[in-house]
Scaffold this motif. Sequence first.
Motif, PDB file in Angstrom:
ATOM      1  N   VAL A 124       0.820  -1.222   0.000  1.00  0.00           N
ATOM      2  CA  VAL A 124       0.000   0.000   0.000  1.00  0.00           C
ATOM      3  C   VAL A 124       0.850   1.265   0.000  1.00  0.00           C
ATOM      4  O   VAL A 124       0.348   2.351   0.321  1.00  0.00           O
ATOM      5  CB  VAL A 124      -0.961   0.002   1.205  1.00  0.00           C
ATOM      6  CG1 VAL A 124      -1.981  -1.128   1.074  1.00  0.00           C
ATOM      7  CG2 VAL A 124      -0.182  -0.135   2.522  1.00  0.00           C
ATOM      8  N   ALA A 131      -6.513   1.717  -2.151  1.00  0.00           N
ATOM      9  CA  ALA A 131      -6.187   0.297  -2.022  1.00  0.00           C
ATOM     10  C   ALA A 131      -7.453  -0.559  -1.968  1.00  0.00           C
ATOM     11  O   ALA A 131      -7.455  -1.713  -2.423  1.00  0.00           O
ATOM     12  CB  ALA A 131      -5.343   0.070  -0.776  1.00  0.00           C
ATOM     13  N   LEU A 164      -6.456   3.388   5.410  1.00  0.00           N
ATOM     14  CA  LEU A 164      -6.568   2.135   4.662  1.00  0.00           C
ATOM     15  C   LEU A 164      -7.722   1.289   5.190  1.00  0.00           C
ATOM     16  O   LEU A 164      -8.538   0.756   4.414  1.00  0.00           O
ATOM     17  CB  LEU A 164      -5.257   1.346   4.761  1.00  0.00           C
ATOM     18  CG  LEU A 164      -4.059   1.921   3.994  1.00  0.00           C
ATOM     19  CD1 LEU A 164      -2.756   1.342   4.527  1.00  0.00           C
ATOM     20  CD2 LEU A 164      -4.189   1.627   2.502  1.00  0.00           C
TER      21      LEU A 164
END
Length: 436
Positions: A124, A131, A164
């Motif tokens: 990532v 992502a 994320l």
Amino acid sequence: MLPPGLMISAPASGTGKTTLMLGLLGAFRAQGLAVHPFKSGPDYIDPGFHRAASGRFSVNLDTWAMQEGLLGNLLDRSEGADLVLAEGSMGLFDGVAKPGATGNGSSADITAKAGWPVVLILDVSGQAQTAAAVAMGFGQMRDDVELAGVVLNQVASPRHEMLLREGMKQAGIPVFGALPRRKNVSMPERHLGLVQAEDQTDLYRTIEEATAFINEHIDLDALRTAAKPTNRLTGDVTKTPPPGQRIALARDVAFSFVYPHLIDSWRAQGAEILPFSPLADEAPDASADVCWLPGGYPELHAGRLAAAQNFRNNLKTFAQTRPVHGECGGYMAMGEALIDKEGVRHEMVGLLGLVTSYAKRKMHLGYRMAELNIPLANMQPGRVLRGHEFHYSTILEQPDTPLATVRDANGELVPETGSVRGLASGTFFHLISEAV
């Protein structure tokens, strides 16, 4: 019922699959679980690492080269284990353009056949919520491939991890863990991929570090819960006949690239394997009726091989009355000479006229389909073999009779035909199975 399993895969090579795989094997083993490893695709190196981490033999699964029956036979080896973990190759959907025996060789093909959900490890670096879009694409690419969740790799900071995870939450994708940037557990590399397990003196320390790293950052219980039972695959198993009853097999750090399932099959058919070390200047067992030299790294040990007079002289004597066959590195060692990357010429055994050079490097990579022109061990002309070729050597001379008509996965002829002189033969491809 076969144990539940997972495929450890990624969008591309070099994203951390092997570190994750070894850490998971070590962590689950430390919990007292019997974890059976597999490797997707034509890779001779990773199974050795798997065995060191899990304590169980790992074999390759390959839909381009293997019929359904052989795949099923290999999957059945996991019976009695608590969990199966398979390590993918390249990106999850990467394979050849034209299907082979049962698929195109991709990890996705193995996943679909075995019924394993995919744990996707994502590098990532340089992205956050995006992502999740990448992961969503993997989950939607094929209806027969299930995405269990992701492991985030190369996470820069707690804030980065938060963003994320938020993206994955919005996409409905489970996150099994986040691995911060850390270099000391990455596997060392070599010009042909990862170092061999036999070659790495600190392998177990590396596995211990990977295990501690994964234990700290991965939700092992959640990941194990995501596994699903392994499908049983049925069908006839075409057994590649052993080249002899007693097989002298070169085995050391210069000659170790041979598929484990092939050796196991030969043993199951009654053959005896008699290992010896050319690097230790050992001769093939005098009682053997055939000698087999696998691939490996002869170019890194060319000086020692050139000086191994006992090995060279006895192999020449052996080949006067019994077959000797070499694959890739073994083939090069059977030739007249090998020129290393510095341009130094090393005299090899001289059973064949092959001269190869690493001073003129060129990558040769891909599946191979070979139809024998002449007999090879116990296989008659016309037999079709499936294998894989990967090396950087350039042929300077190859004066002997071609062994086979060789094509790539697209059916195009390749010039690396192998060669034969008397009872000596060799190929640049590594045998995986016979074509049906």
